[in-house]
Design an enzyme around this catalytic site. Structure first.
Site, short mmCIF file in Angstrom:
data_model
loop_
_atom_site.label_atom_id
_atom_site.label_comp_id
_atom_site.label_asym_id
_atom_site.label_seq_id
_atom_site.Cartn_x
_atom_site.Cartn_y
_atom_site.Cartn_z
N CYS A 1 0.85 -1.20 0.00
CA CYS A 1 0.00 0.00 0.00
C CYS A 1 0.88 1.25 0.00
O CYS A 1 1.84 1.34 0.77
CB CYS A 1 -0.89 -0.01 1.24
SG CYS A 1 -1.81 1.52 1.46
N CYS B 1 -2.12 -10.56 -6.96
CA CYS B 1 -2.65 -11.63 -6.11
C CYS B 1 -2.65 -11.09 -4.68
O CYS B 1 -1.60 -10.93 -4.06
CB CYS B 1 -1.72 -12.83 -6.25
SG CYS B 1 -2.28 -14.27 -5.34
#
Ligand SMILES: [Zn+2]
Length: 176
Positions: free
Chosen positions: A141, A164
């Site tokens: 992130c 993924c």
């Protein structure tokens, strides 16, 4: 002599087992591994989220913490979102930053939520991950530097990418 050889053999087995154990403890980490927030590749943002590990432990469930802050992976086909086909946006459980939209989600058959692109390339960042003897690319992130999953180059066109991602580190808000 015979006893000495047996002892040497036992010693080798113990060393090999210990080496394997150490590798497991260092999951996702190579020799140059640094925490994501100390990595020079971490995007510089004004809205960066910085918490101490104690604060993260209070904010997250144990499983979320293990994955987001300790590079963990949830078991395949067990997460909340791998089979979610609703329209909406997936955001980071650590900081709320929107990461993926359902329009970029596809059924990869892997048992993890899979996307061919993030909502914006500015919302995630990547770095090499040589843990577990594999060469992979870690996805993080951009706001809180939390570990999200990995990206592979076997996704559908046009990007050819497969992000993924662990369900545990995502929140989902359905489009109204
Ligand atoms: Zn985040």
């Amino acid at each position: 002599m015979k006893t000495a050889s047996i002892l040497a053999l036992v010693g080798l087995v113990v060393i090999a087992a210990a080496a394997g154990w150490v590798r497991q403890q260092n999951q996702g980490q190579d020799s140059k591994w640094v925490p994501a927030e100390q990595d020079s590749r971490s995007p510089k943002r004004k809205d960066k989220v910085r918490l101490t590990e104690e604060e993260w432990k209070k904010k997250l469930t144990a499983e979320q913490y293990r994955i987001l802050r300790r590079q963990g992976t949830e078991p395949a086909f067990c997460g909340a979102f791998y089979d979610n086909h609703k329209k909406g946006t997936y955001s980071c459980v650590g900081c709320g930053l929107p990461l993926f939209h359902s329009g970029a989600k596809f059924d990869s058959g892997t048992g993890w939520p899979s996307f061919f692109q993030p909502v914006s390339k500015d919302n995630v960042w990547t770095r090499p991950d040589n843990g577990f003897g594999m060469v992979r690319v870690e996805v993080l992130c951009a706001r809180c530097d939390g570990h999200l999953g990995h990206v592979f180059e076997d996704g559908p066109k046009p990007s050819g990418l497969r992000f993924c991602i662990n369900s545990e580190v995502l929140t989902f808000k359905e489009d109204k």
